[in-house]
Design a protein around this motif. Sequence first.
Motif, mmCIF file in Angstrom:
data_model
loop_
_atom_site.group_PDB
_atom_site.id
_atom_site.type_symbol
_atom_site.label_atom_id
_atom_site.label_comp_id
_atom_site.label_asym_id
_atom_site.label_seq_id
_atom_site.Cartn_x
_atom_site.Cartn_y
_atom_site.Cartn_z
ATOM 1 N N GLY A 133 0.784 -1.240 0.000
ATOM 2 C CA GLY A 133 0.000 0.000 0.000
ATOM 3 C C GLY A 133 0.809 1.278 0.000
ATOM 4 N N MET A 134 2.104 1.186 -0.331
ATOM 5 C CA MET A 134 2.889 2.430 -0.415
ATOM 6 C C MET A 134 2.507 3.193 -1.681
ATOM 7 S SD MET A 134 6.678 1.154 0.610
ATOM 8 C CE MET A 134 6.627 -0.218 -0.511
ATOM 9 N N LEU A 135 2.452 4.504 -1.548
ATOM 10 C CA LEU A 135 2.151 5.376 -2.691
ATOM 11 C C LEU A 135 3.384 6.261 -2.845
ATOM 12 C CD1 LEU A 135 -1.503 6.249 -1.581
ATOM 13 C CD2 LEU A 135 -0.764 4.357 -3.055
ATOM 14 N N GLY B 291 10.028 7.695 -4.550
ATOM 15 C CA GLY B 291 10.845 6.618 -3.988
ATOM 16 C C GLY B 291 11.026 5.466 -4.958
ATOM 17 N N GLU B 292 10.034 5.210 -5.800
ATOM 18 C CA GLU B 292 10.101 4.045 -6.690
ATOM 19 C C GLU B 292 10.709 4.369 -8.047
ATOM 20 O OE1 GLU B 292 8.857 0.633 -6.658
ATOM 21 O OE2 GLU B 292 8.827 0.791 -4.491
ATOM 22 N N ALA B 293 10.721 5.661 -8.424
ATOM 23 C CA ALA B 293 11.244 6.009 -9.757
ATOM 24 C C ALA B 293 12.767 5.917 -9.749
ATOM 25 C CB ALA B 293 10.814 7.421 -10.133
ATOM 26 N N VAL C 56 14.348 -3.910 2.508
ATOM 27 C CA VAL C 56 13.021 -4.090 3.112
ATOM 28 C C VAL C 56 12.320 -2.742 3.274
ATOM 29 C CG1 VAL C 56 13.689 -3.811 5.561
ATOM 30 C CG2 VAL C 56 11.851 -5.411 4.990
ATOM 31 N N TYR C 57 10.967 -2.803 3.268
ATOM 32 C CA TYR C 57 10.204 -1.616 3.687
ATOM 33 C C TYR C 57 9.287 -2.010 4.835
ATOM 34 C CZ TYR C 57 7.239 -3.891 0.167
ATOM 35 O OH TYR C 57 6.546 -4.820 -0.565
ATOM 36 N N LEU C 58 8.955 -1.006 5.659
ATOM 37 C CA LEU C 58 8.094 -1.225 6.823
ATOM 38 C C LEU C 58 6.963 -0.211 6.731
ATOM 39 C CD1 LEU C 58 10.979 -1.358 9.487
ATOM 40 C CD2 LEU C 58 9.817 -3.315 8.427
ATOM 41 N N GLY D 207 8.087 -5.960 3.754
ATOM 42 C CA GLY D 207 8.246 -6.688 2.493
ATOM 43 C C GLY D 207 9.405 -6.136 1.711
ATOM 44 N N ALA D 208 9.619 -6.644 0.639
ATOM 45 C CA ALA D 208 9.136 -7.909 0.105
ATOM 46 C C ALA D 208 10.254 -8.478 -0.761
ATOM 47 C CB ALA D 208 7.890 -7.710 -0.738
ATOM 48 N N THR D 209 10.223 -9.779 -0.940
ATOM 49 C CA THR D 209 11.197 -10.381 -1.854
ATOM 50 C C THR D 209 10.829 -10.016 -3.293
ATOM 51 O OG1 THR D 209 9.876 -12.388 -2.041
ATOM 52 C CG2 THR D 209 11.576 -12.353 -0.311
ATOM 53 N N PHE E 281 1.970 -12.078 -6.788
ATOM 54 C CA PHE E 281 2.667 -12.015 -8.079
ATOM 55 C C PHE E 281 2.500 -10.640 -8.707
ATOM 56 C CE2 PHE E 281 1.391 -16.470 -7.461
ATOM 57 C CZ PHE E 281 2.671 -17.021 -7.403
ATOM 58 N N ARG E 282 3.596 -9.894 -8.736
ATOM 59 C CA ARG E 282 3.568 -8.591 -9.419
ATOM 60 C C ARG E 282 3.572 -8.842 -10.929
ATOM 61 N NH1 ARG E 282 7.929 -8.731 -5.957
ATOM 62 N NH2 ARG E 282 7.913 -7.343 -4.154
ATOM 63 N N PRO E 283 2.799 -8.063 -11.673
ATOM 64 C CA PRO E 283 2.855 -8.211 -13.135
ATOM 65 C C PRO E 283 4.028 -7.401 -13.700
ATOM 66 C CG PRO E 283 0.970 -6.832 -12.465
ATOM 67 C CD PRO E 283 1.749 -7.114 -11.227
ATOM 68 N N PHE F 256 3.550 -3.799 -12.116
ATOM 69 C CA PHE F 256 4.705 -4.297 -11.377
ATOM 70 C C PHE F 256 4.638 -3.927 -9.889
ATOM 71 C CE2 PHE F 256 9.577 -4.330 -10.863
ATOM 72 C CZ PHE F 256 9.580 -5.685 -10.585
ATOM 73 N N ARG F 257 5.499 -3.038 -9.406
ATOM 74 C CA ARG F 257 5.571 -2.730 -7.968
ATOM 75 C C ARG F 257 4.611 -1.614 -7.569
ATOM 76 N NH1 ARG F 257 10.364 -4.026 -5.278
ATOM 77 N NH2 ARG F 257 10.120 -2.144 -4.045
ATOM 78 N N ASN F 258 3.825 -1.084 -8.519
ATOM 79 C CA ASN F 258 3.141 0.185 -8.223
ATOM 80 C C ASN F 258 1.681 0.252 -8.634
ATOM 81 O OD1 ASN F 258 5.333 1.959 -7.063
ATOM 82 N ND2 ASN F 258 6.344 1.069 -8.855
HETATM 83 N N1 GLY Z 1 6.077 -1.750 -4.156
HETATM 84 C C1 GLY Z 1 6.579 -2.724 -3.258
HETATM 85 C C2 GLY Z 1 6.705 -4.073 -3.800
HETATM 86 O O1 GLY Z 1 6.318 -4.333 -4.908
HETATM 87 O O2 GLY Z 1 7.206 -4.923 -3.105
#
Ligand code: GLY
Length: 377
Positions: free
Chosen positions: A51-53, A57-59, A254-256, A267-269, A310-312, A337-339
């Motif tokens: 649930g991170m928005l 941080g992700e770019a 890791v993120y918390l 998470g996450a692997t 499973f992230r796409p 994917f992660r977002n």
């Molecule tokens: N956005 C975090 C993850 O995909 O694990």
Amino acid sequence: MSRRRNRAELVVVGGGVIGLAVARVAAELELDVLVLERGRVGSEASHAAAGMLSPIGEALDPGPFLDFGLRSLRSYPAFAVELEEESGVEVGFEGGGKVRVALSPAEEGRLRRHHAWSARSGFTTRWLDPAELARAEPAVAPEARGGLLIEGDCRVDNRALVQALLISARRRGVEIREGEPVRGVQGEGGRIRGVRLSDGGIVEADTVLLAAGAWCAELEGLPFPIPIRPVRGQAVSLRPAAPISGRVLESEEVYLVPRRDGRLIAGATVEEVGFRRELTAGGQASVLTAAIALAPELANARLEESWAGFRPGTPDGLPILGEDPDMAGLFVATGHFRNGILLAPETGRTLAHAIAGSGEDGPPEAFSPSRLRKARA
Ligand code: GLY
Ligand code: FAD
């Protein structure tokens, strides 16, 4: 006895956060929408997420992902309020920001470079030296070398969000059928005609949206295979005796993510193991070890739940959004994917407008399905 309908203006394949977000706006634009979900709505990646928005941080660098993510984040406060009003479900949308912590000299170097481009691009990020970090985030390991505070980052309870989307979409007139696997699409003369169900039934449609997440590549009858792969993520939920921070804390491992009820999602692997659902000792150990390295008092936290999703994933890391160049009326919305939780509002808005042909901006050209076809050719 009620009969299953066999026609809709728009059929959405997949009832994750993405399919529901598009369906809900499409219904507002007065399309007659049917969502076909193989299992239970929101039970796959959208359930597994943290649930991170976090667009900044992700770019990895400035570009279309960052722009789209920032637009989506800006729309989140109104999106959350509207959903809560329409559904009566609290979605746990919160600001608070994120601190990315450097636990090694190499991490510090990478974070300082991230800080440099984000500051150049005009974002509110601030470097915290070790003393500032210790004051701001006392739970962080004392050997940390500093941290990057990203003030604009937010978070949401993604499981509640999916429930709110489900109720809101239904209230807007969307029909959502669970336990209905789609086998593939049916087209004729370069135009979509509908979908074929796993039990052999046909549902005719003017438009079909593929929003089956990591499973889009398995659908039959496509003009071109969708280059999506599953990327497994294992995560855990912890309950510390008291909250360790009001912000998301993150290291490279890791993120918390704090929840309002006192849980902390760790998470996450990121694993390329296909659709293997099992939790592994190594995966769980890596998340827990990294969580304790980041915030040592978590060694005493209660372990409440573990899961995998499973992230796409796509070849270039960008989502696939838009109409298929070889089959009119066939739209795709996957590869988040992660977002995908972050990108749901903007995906919902742009795709629904593109499908309805409303004249408003559709999804960015950089995400179009045709780019992957050109790349492969
Ligand atoms: N956005 C975090 C993850 O995909 O694990
Ligand atoms: P899904 O949620 O997987 O939904 C696809 C749906 O399609 C499923 O319900 C499935 O049953 C259905 N389906 C599949 N095949 C068929 C078929 N043949 N017929 C009918 N239905 C079908 N994103 C963020 O923004 N922030 C985060 O903090 C974050 N953390 C994450 C942590 C983890 C561990 C993971 C795994 C992901 C995380 N993500 C995060 C990514 C996010 O979860 C995904 O990008 C997003 O959920 C994708 O949504 P979706 O609707 O495309 O896919």
